[in-house]
Design an enzyme around this catalytic site. Structure first.
Site, mmCIF file in Angstrom:
data_model
loop_
_atom_site.group_PDB
_atom_site.id
_atom_site.type_symbol
_atom_site.label_atom_id
_atom_site.label_comp_id
_atom_site.label_asym_id
_atom_site.label_seq_id
_atom_site.Cartn_x
_atom_site.Cartn_y
_atom_site.Cartn_z
ATOM 1 N N SER A 69 0.844 -1.205 0.000
ATOM 2 C CA SER A 69 0.000 0.000 0.000
ATOM 3 C C SER A 69 0.872 1.244 0.000
ATOM 4 C CB SER A 69 -0.903 -0.003 1.226
ATOM 5 O OG SER A 69 -0.151 0.401 2.357
ATOM 6 N N LYS A 70 0.201 2.356 -0.245
ATOM 7 C CA LYS A 70 0.875 3.657 -0.223
ATOM 8 C C LYS A 70 1.617 3.870 1.076
ATOM 9 C CE LYS A 70 -2.517 6.568 -2.359
ATOM 10 N NZ LYS A 70 -3.324 7.755 -2.144
#
Ligand code: GLU
Length: 510
Positions: A265-266
């Site tokens: 994920s980011k």
């Protein structure tokens, strides 16, 4: 006869392009080039709620940096223009209507509040509400209401959506080029919204299928997160009567966190200290995210690393140019299981590419960093300095630190090194060495080394101590390459100046 290969990368401009998205674009590109086909870039911007200004431009810049060339699409044009779905909006309504006319879809008039009430009601019974075959005949839909009322509601401007009329209890058999045969019973699916009158826009599913058809796409290569949509997409092709020209599908494995658990994920990037985006990004509200480019990665290394996250060549080869990737790539070597992202491996790839750069290439990379530090030098000197030090760097951003002493005299001396060598006999020996150096005409590496070593041998001085004291004067620290690399690079006058500066400014330690 098989149709010419046409693939598309179809990002939604909802933010910066994640490295998973870059990999999808890359695999599409490799596949297109391998088969002499076309790579199309379509921007899927029909979700106005999630639209982020600047994202499309970021996508274009990222693909260009990566060397992923677009043959047709946004920014390039082509026979199916426009390639931005918001500019094709007029097109989609007729297709939604066609499905309603043919019995594959229906109008639904439920308001957001009504849907919310249905959801809550189901929850209170411990169930999840699904808009499907079981309920559509008794809700406010064109399947339940008399035709005149449907027309009257539309005519007076009530808001409506078109929903797909998913068949009940039918097995959809699908083929995925990576996963093989996949089957789903349609009773597990809900009736997805295809079109909304509120903003006169199609949803992803409708626009995506219509455009893939009109743009004559032969292969849809996309992330695994779209696999649950595949049954609907199959059904839509059937409903439109386009099954014969339906593209083949390949759903790519997820990119996983370095720890293996779950999708990358980011936030993982921020938490674990590596970028998850190709380029630096600043959102309209000012949030920023670091990028591979700014962190000192070369696009060739970045692409090489990404190519091997989910695909393998079937050999031990790890380093591939884009041309070699195109040659070696095939979808049947893409794995079904997720690929774990390894930040250390990314650095390793970059080091391999950095160490292979020529001096002129290194000069081009270093000059902006040198200028930023007020150093104006020729490309020849910038490249030569970086060439001497490149083996010690993994990232281009590490080069300035490594080469700065070639251009800037030390302004301070590393304490540990100074305490160790700036004492005893060494200051006197350094002054003597100054005299030796001052008398050398040919200051080349070989000649200086020969003369200095002759002098050390004759005087019986400890070589290590002499060289480390000289290093303190020239570099200011214990780091750096061979001393004669430094003396020949900076030249005799600067060598003497740096020795004088140490002698004049630093009191010897006891
Ligand atoms: N617009 C979709 C996305 O953002 C495209 C999915 C597809 O390739 O069908 O990823």
């Amino acid at each position: 006869m098989s149709r010419p290969v046409r693939v598309r990368f179809a990002p939604s401009p909802t933010g910066p392009l994640h490295i998973g998205g870059v990999r999808t674009a890359l695999y599409n590109y490799l596949f297109a080039r391998k088969h002499g086909g076309a790579m199309i870039l379509r921007i899927e911007d029909t979700d106005s709620q999630r639209f982020v200004p600047g994202a499309e431009e970021y996508i274009l810049r990222s693909l260009a940096w990566c060397g992923i060339e677009i043959d047709e699409g946004v920014g390039v044009g082509g026979p199916h223009a426009p390639y931005r779905q918001s500019e094709r909006r007029e097109l989609y309504l007729q297709y939604a209507r066609q499905l309603v006319r043919d019995g594959w879809a229906y109008y639904a008039f439920d308001t957001a509040e009504e849907l919310e009430a249905l959801r809550r009601d189901a929850e209170s019974r411990g169930e999840a509400f699904a808009y499907n075959y079981a309920v559509r005949g008794r809700l406010a839909t064109s399947l339940a209401l008399p035709a005149e009322e449907v027309e009257a509601r539309i005519a007076r401007g009530d808001q409506w959506v078109v929903r797909f009329r998913t068949p009940e209890n039918e097995i959809v058999q699908m083929h995925d080029l990576i996963r093989g045969e996949v089957e789903v019973n349609t009773s597990t699916l809900d009736d997805k919204v295809l079109y909304k009158s509120a903003d006169a826009l199609p949803t992803y599913h409708l626009a995506n299928i219509v455009d893939d058809h009109l743009m004559e796409i032969t292969h849809v290569i996309r992330g695994e997160e779209w696999l649950p949509s595949l049954p609907l997409h199959y059904l839509l092709y059937r409903a439109f009567g386009w099954t014969d020209s339906q593209p083949q599908f390949a759903h790519l494995p997820l990119l996983l966190k370095p720890t293996g658990g779950g999708k990358l994920s980011k936030r993982d990037g921020d938490k674990m200290g590596f970028p998850v985006f190709p380029l630096f990004w600043q959102s309209p509200t000012g949030e920023t995210a670091r990028g591979y480019r700014e962190d000192g990665y070369l696009p060739e290394a970045f692409i090489n690393m990404l190519a091997l996250l989910g695909w393998n060549p079937g050999t031990e080869q790890e380093l591939f140019t884009m041309a070699e990737l195109i040659d070696a790539f095939s979808l049947d070597r893409v794995s079904k299981s997720g690929a774990r992202f390894q930040p250390d491996k990314a650095r390793w790839f970059n080091a391999q590419y950095l160490h292979r750069l020529s001096d002129p290439e290194l000069a081009a990379i270093c000059q902006p960093h040198l200028r930023a530090h007020g150093v104006e030098v020729s490309d020849e000197r910038a490249g030569r300095a970086a060439g001497i030090m490149k083996e010690r760097a993994s990232l281009t951003t590490e080069l300035w630190e490594l080469i700065s002493f070639f251009f800037v005299a030390p302004t301070e001396y590393e304490e540990k090194q100074a305490r160790k060598f700036w004492k005893g006999e060494n200051p006197r020996i350094l002054k003597e060495l100054r005299g030796v150096l001052a008398a050398i005409d040919d200051f080349s590496q070989e000649n200086t080394e020969r003369i200095v070593h002759g002098w050390i041998a004759k005087r019986g001085y400890p070589t290590g101590q002499v060289m480390n004291t000289l290093r303190l004067a020239l570099v200011g620290a214990g780091k750096g390459p061979g001393m004669y690399d430094v003396t020949s690079f900076i030249g005799r006058e600067e060598t003497l100046r740096r020795i004088d500066k140490l002698v004049d400014t630093l009191q010897p330690f006891e």
